[in-house]
Write a protein that holds these residues in place. Sequence first.
Motif, PDB file in Angstrom:
ATOM      1  N   ARG A 135       0.778  -1.079  -0.058  1.00 16.68           N
ATOM      2  CA  ARG A 135      -0.066   0.017  -0.018  1.00 16.68           C
ATOM      3  C   ARG A 135       0.958   1.187   0.109  1.00 16.68           C
ATOM      4  O   ARG A 135       1.419   1.383   0.848  1.00 16.68           O
ATOM      5  CB  ARG A 135      -0.826   0.063   1.266  1.00 16.68           C
ATOM      6  N   MET A 137       2.583  -2.794  -8.269  1.00 13.91           N
ATOM      7  CA  MET A 137       0.984  -2.562  -8.410  1.00 13.91           C
ATOM      8  C   MET A 137       0.327  -3.844  -8.742  1.00 13.91           C
ATOM      9  O   MET A 137      -0.819  -4.182  -8.290  1.00 13.91           O
ATOM     10  CB  MET A 137       0.749  -1.830  -9.750  1.00 13.91           C
ATOM     11  N   MET A 138       0.980  -4.971  -9.320  1.00 15.07           N
ATOM     12  CA  MET A 138       0.512  -6.250  -9.760  1.00 15.07           C
ATOM     13  C   MET A 138       0.393  -7.078  -8.205  1.00 15.07           C
ATOM     14  O   MET A 138      -0.489  -7.723  -7.880  1.00 15.07           O
ATOM     15  CB  MET A 138       1.364  -7.072 -10.403  1.00 15.07           C
ATOM     16  N   THR A 195      -2.678  -5.068  -6.175  1.00 16.25           N
ATOM     17  CA  THR A 195      -3.899  -5.760  -6.524  1.00 16.25           C
ATOM     18  C   THR A 195      -4.129  -7.272  -6.390  1.00 16.25           C
ATOM     19  O   THR A 195      -5.232  -7.399  -5.963  1.00 16.25           O
ATOM     20  CB  THR A 195      -4.015  -5.333  -8.201  1.00 16.25           C
ATOM     21  N   TYR A 196      -3.122  -8.057  -6.419  1.00 15.86           N
ATOM     22  CA  TYR A 196      -3.484  -9.247  -6.144  1.00 15.86           C
ATOM     23  C   TYR A 196      -3.479  -9.374  -4.733  1.00 15.86           C
ATOM     24  O   TYR A 196      -4.750 -10.291  -4.235  1.00 15.86           O
ATOM     25  CB  TYR A 196      -2.158  -9.982  -6.581  1.00 15.86           C
ATOM     26  N   LEU A 238      -4.949  -7.426  -2.805  1.00 13.02           N
ATOM     27  CA  LEU A 238      -6.513  -6.773  -2.381  1.00 13.02           C
ATOM     28  C   LEU A 238      -7.518  -7.882  -2.906  1.00 13.02           C
ATOM     29  O   LEU A 238      -8.489  -7.927  -2.037  1.00 13.02           O
ATOM     30  CB  LEU A 238      -6.384  -5.531  -3.106  1.00 13.02           C
ATOM     31  N   ILE A 239      -7.337  -8.311  -3.979  1.00 18.34           N
ATOM     32  CA  ILE A 239      -8.279  -9.269  -4.499  1.00 18.34           C
ATOM     33  C   ILE A 239      -8.280 -10.621  -3.473  1.00 18.34           C
ATOM     34  O   ILE A 239      -9.350 -11.164  -3.304  1.00 18.34           O
ATOM     35  CB  ILE A 239      -7.987  -9.912  -5.882  1.00 18.34           C
ATOM     36  N   VAL A 287     -14.854  -3.443  -4.743  1.00 13.83           N
ATOM     37  CA  VAL A 287     -13.733  -3.212  -5.661  1.00 13.83           C
ATOM     38  C   VAL A 287     -14.004  -3.115  -7.265  1.00 13.83           C
ATOM     39  O   VAL A 287     -13.134  -2.399  -7.946  1.00 13.83           O
ATOM     40  CB  VAL A 287     -12.876  -4.488  -5.220  1.00 13.83           C
ATOM     41  N   MET A 341     -12.815  -0.052  -9.653  1.00 17.02           N
ATOM     42  CA  MET A 341     -11.713  -0.383 -10.522  1.00 17.02           C
ATOM     43  C   MET A 341     -12.330   0.345 -11.939  1.00 17.02           C
ATOM     44  O   MET A 341     -11.482   0.627 -12.649  1.00 17.02           O
ATOM     45  CB  MET A 341     -11.543  -2.105 -10.694  1.00 17.02           C
TER      46      MET A 341
END
Length: 311
Positions: A193, A212-213, A216-217, A219-220, A233, A237
């Motif tokens: 973050r 960033m990958m 996001t991973y 977060l998912i 989300v 997005m």
Amino acid sequence: MKWSTAFNKERLDLDILSTQRSESTNNILHGCSKATSSLVECYVGLGKLTSSWRRSERDEDFRCKHGSVTLKYKDCILLKKISKIYTRKSYSLFEQAFMDGAVGVCIVEESRINDDRILFVTQHSDKANNVKQWFVSFQPTNYDVECSCREFQTKGILCKHILRVYNHKNVTQIPEKYILSRFTLKAKKDVYRFKSASLDDFDSNVVFRSHMMRFTYDLIRRVEDCKIARDYVVSVMNEIAKNSDEILDDNEKTKNGIFPDNNKDKGTVRDPPVMWRKGRSNNRPKSHWEKPKKRKSKKLCLKKIFLTFNY
């Protein structure tokens, strides 16, 4: 003073000695290779070792997320709250310090320093049966505490002397500043973050893409079990993608010399608007084939015939 333990009581070192770096490296290399191993064999062995470490870490993360800790004393309110915050191994260290403080540490003297501070003198015996005393300063209003052993400053977990004082004062809630995020279940949540100050570190597209990958991973993975969070989300997005496309379009126009409308009043020189002259028709101009052909006059034809006969 840089390596002596007596001068580093206020630095977080997790009890890692300066010699452990070389000793740990030698132990790891001796376990995955031999003196007669080639460079390729050493590289392959080290890769297998790191893979086993990562697999063990994933297994431990799974146990922390989907399992619960077995408390030694189930009726303690403080241990119940801490077991839901710390990881399994961090909680075992905290619980051991709590039990050592409750059993092995006794409060010898209690005196008031001022209106806000109370000084506790605690003592316990070490392995050689030598009795040692430690001084704990306690503030009843906000549970601010400090011990002369400086174990919290070096290890990051409250020592048994402080926990003994907390137990003596019936404290059931530890302040957040004494719970370091690196030992909690949400330690990895804020790893990727980013804050505005750290965005300058992305000087490469590869570094930016990698961070960033991972962000996001992570977060998912956190929201995949909750439909409300998942829908939120997805909507955010989509909004981010729409705004990003608009920013990219404006950036492309700026590169091509076409400035957006919101910049027209910022000193940009433009061509004047096209004005029709007075009396000009708005009809479409006719092409060559649509224009009427002019008829030749009789005088011109007689002149051509006269010139032909004379020739």
